[in-house]
Design a protein around this motif. Structure first.
Motif, mmCIF file in Angstrom:
data_model
loop_
_atom_site.group_PDB
_atom_site.id
_atom_site.type_symbol
_atom_site.label_atom_id
_atom_site.label_comp_id
_atom_site.label_asym_id
_atom_site.label_seq_id
_atom_site.Cartn_x
_atom_site.Cartn_y
_atom_site.Cartn_z
ATOM 1 N N ASP A 43 50.425 11.304 35.272
ATOM 2 C CA ASP A 43 48.775 11.635 35.549
ATOM 3 C C ASP A 43 48.020 10.357 34.977
ATOM 4 O O ASP A 43 46.901 10.484 34.751
ATOM 5 C CB ASP A 43 48.368 13.066 35.073
ATOM 6 C CG ASP A 43 47.171 13.339 35.534
ATOM 7 O OD1 ASP A 43 46.736 12.891 36.682
ATOM 8 O OD2 ASP A 43 46.469 14.405 35.184
ATOM 9 N N ALA A 46 44.339 10.074 36.800
ATOM 10 C CA ALA A 46 43.205 10.725 36.494
ATOM 11 C C ALA A 46 42.321 9.891 35.220
ATOM 12 O O ALA A 46 41.347 9.929 35.547
ATOM 13 C CB ALA A 46 43.648 12.034 35.752
ATOM 14 N N GLU A 262 41.687 18.067 37.507
ATOM 15 C CA GLU A 262 41.966 16.778 37.723
ATOM 16 C C GLU A 262 43.458 16.514 37.761
ATOM 17 O O GLU A 262 43.958 15.724 38.209
ATOM 18 C CB GLU A 262 41.592 15.781 36.703
ATOM 19 C CG GLU A 262 40.010 15.800 36.606
ATOM 20 C CD GLU A 262 39.315 14.976 35.516
ATOM 21 O OE1 GLU A 262 40.084 14.579 34.362
ATOM 22 O OE2 GLU A 262 38.179 14.414 35.270
ATOM 23 N N ASN A 266 45.302 14.843 40.995
ATOM 24 C CA ASN A 266 45.826 13.506 40.887
ATOM 25 C C ASN A 266 47.404 13.425 40.588
ATOM 26 O O ASN A 266 47.840 12.487 40.831
ATOM 27 C CB ASN A 266 45.253 12.682 39.797
ATOM 28 C CG ASN A 266 43.821 12.555 39.881
ATOM 29 O OD1 ASN A 266 43.275 11.858 40.887
ATOM 30 N ND2 ASN A 266 42.950 13.025 39.311
ATOM 31 N N ARG A 377 37.817 20.030 43.016
ATOM 32 C CA ARG A 377 39.055 19.564 42.996
ATOM 33 C C ARG A 377 39.425 19.599 44.602
ATOM 34 O O ARG A 377 39.004 20.148 45.366
ATOM 35 C CB ARG A 377 39.915 20.411 42.192
ATOM 36 C CG ARG A 377 40.409 21.904 42.943
ATOM 37 C CD ARG A 377 41.309 22.659 42.169
ATOM 38 N NE ARG A 377 41.824 23.990 42.774
ATOM 39 C CZ ARG A 377 40.945 25.002 42.357
ATOM 40 N NH1 ARG A 377 40.059 25.083 41.568
ATOM 41 N NH2 ARG A 377 41.428 26.262 43.006
#
Length: 478
Positions: A43, A46, A262, A266, A377
């Motif tokens: 991630d 993000a 998030e 992502n 989102r």
């Protein structure tokens, strides 16, 4: 014959060289692609990309921590503004140990305490991706981290690291299935789930004995995700967990908001189904941790309820300030999407407010946070949006009292009626959530140190003056 043989040999050699070069190119491409997969699971996007307006991995994203706002850095392969000058060893040291090329320490908003477990193979691939698979951005973020004293003393992180940071790459557990080991690696290392879902102590270190048992992340509460059937995800089916990880929504259970939204947007939605299944399998295998204040699973609370009949016609159509009570606020701001009875839309893009962990939890922090900050989102190209009603609202900003009244109406009628929200709770959520001890005492640290220094100076001065007088006393007597 000799010339002909020589030509054949040269052509053959060139063909061999060409094949080797092509094979090497394919190998490099595969390595970069593997690194891309590692970066996605970790991630990185993000935190190192400003949503909507920022260039990928160019930094400048504001990470609001209880100790101050930390801005992410440029991690593109730019030689002037990013990490293009990092060797692989320096890159690994930054990711695993939180130490930059210049020797300065990173703050654990960069979850190097989890990334310490990244395997050598994945670290090599990750380096290849960031050096060869990411577009360099020769820009330094205008926003720079400037924490208050003493948190601005980066060298202090060396002591924190000794206490709380990991040191060794992940090692599979013997006697456990490959799927669960893969899930453990994704949850505890790449996904760094403990960073949010584990409570922290007075020094902001993760309490390992309560790993994944839930904890505050600013105004949001990252819930218990151990296998406990009441406090955790023990009552979720593997399919429900996979659906939630992939889409941010599990019907009759929960929907992702805040930092989890998030992560879904992502990272998680792009993981292969086998990885999502591995995460679910691992979470279901964890030791259960029960919160003794909870007697029922949060998603079990609530049922349909509507007060529309008692509201309609109460005020004339031209009345002002007619949304005074919780039920009137719900009717005016929530019912059009979540339906008057709280059942949500047919496709659950606007979820049901009953059988929902945000309203059924004994901690209503996420209900308050979602009213303040909304949800945004994007999954599979489709955006899920709920406007926030905080001071930044493009709909209507609500006061602390209004949000408390609205929250309590939702809790009483659709969720856990034992939970309660006060205007002070809303005010705390506006300012970033509960403050840890370190943040509470921070304003007093510098004055205290100055006071101690003054006392030491006065004691030293008194000792020096007294000694001087004792030395001169016999001379004066003569």
């Amino acid at each position: 014959m000799r010339i002909s043989s020589l030509v054949v040999s040269i052509v053959s050699a060139l063909g061999t060289i060409g094949s080797s070069a092509q094979a090497q190119t394919l190998t490099d491409a595969a390595l970069v692609e593997r690194g891309h997969a590692v970066a996605t699971a970790a991630d990185c996007m993000a935190c190192h990309t400003v949503p909507r307006t920022g260039k990928p991995f160019a930094g400048g994203y504001a990470i609001v921590s209880p100790l101050g706002t930390i801005y992410s850095t440029n991690i593109t392969p730019s030689k002037t503004s990013g990490i293009g000058g990092y060797s692989e060893a320096e890159f690994s040291r930054a990711v695993r140990q939180g130490i930059r090329k210049d020797g300065a320490h990173l703050y654990p908003a960069m979850p190097y305490d989890s990334y310490a477990g990244i395997t050598d193979e994945d670290m090599h691939a990750l380096y290849a991706y960031f050096m060869h698979g990411v577009e360099p951005v020769d820009e330094v973020s205008k926003e720079q981290t400037a924490l208050p004293f003493p948190f601005n003393l980066r060298f202090s992180m060396a002591f924190w690291n000794v206490l709380y940071a990991g040191t060794t790459p992940f090692t599979p557990v013997a006697g456990v299935s490959a799927e669960i080991n893969r899930g453990a690696y994704l949850v505890n290392v790449l996904g760094h789930c403990t960073s949010c879902h584990t409570p922290r102590n007075a020094l902001m270190g993760a309490i390992q004995s309560e790993a994944l048992a839930g904890g505050f992340v600013g105004p949001w509460y990252a819930p218990n995700i151990t296998s406990d059937p009441v406090s955790g995800i023990g009552g979720w089916t593997p399919d429900e967990l996979v659906a939630y990880l992939r889409t941010g929504h599990a019907k009759g259970k929960n929907q992702a908001a805040g930092g989890m939204a998030e992560a879904v947007q992502n990272s998680l939605q792009y993981l292969p189904e086998s990885d999502l299944a591995a995460i679910a399998a691992y979470l279901k295998s964890t030791d259960p941790i029960r919160d003794k204040t909870e007697e029922r699973a949060a998603y079990e609370f609530g049922s349909p309820h509507s007060d529309e009949d008692s509201i309609r016609g109460t005020y004339p159509p031209t009345a002002h300030d007619s949304l005074a009570s919780g039920k009137e606020l719900y009717s005016g701001y929530c019912a059009s999407c979540h339906q008057p009875n709280g059942a949500g839309s047919d496709d659950q893009a606007y979820p049901s407010l009953f059988h929902n962990t945000a309203t059924g939890s004994i901690r209503p922090a996420n209900l308050v946070a979602v009213i303040l900050y909304g949800i945004d989102r994007e999954v599979d190209g489709k955006e899920v949006l709920m406007p926030g009603f905080g001071k930044q609202s493009y709909v209507t900003p609500l006061t602390d009292r209004q949000i408390a009244d609205l929250s309590n109406y939702v809790l009483q009628n659709f969720g856990n009626s034992q939970a309660n929200v006060t205007p002070d709770d809303v005010a705390m959520a506006r300012t970033g959530g509960p403050k840890p001890i370190l943040a509470t005492v921070q304003p007093f640290i510098l004055p205290t140190l100055v006071g101690i220094a003054i006392v030491i100076i006065l004691i030293a001065a008194g000792w020096f003056i007294g000694k001087r007088r004792r030395r001169l006393a016999p001379v004066a007597a003569r």
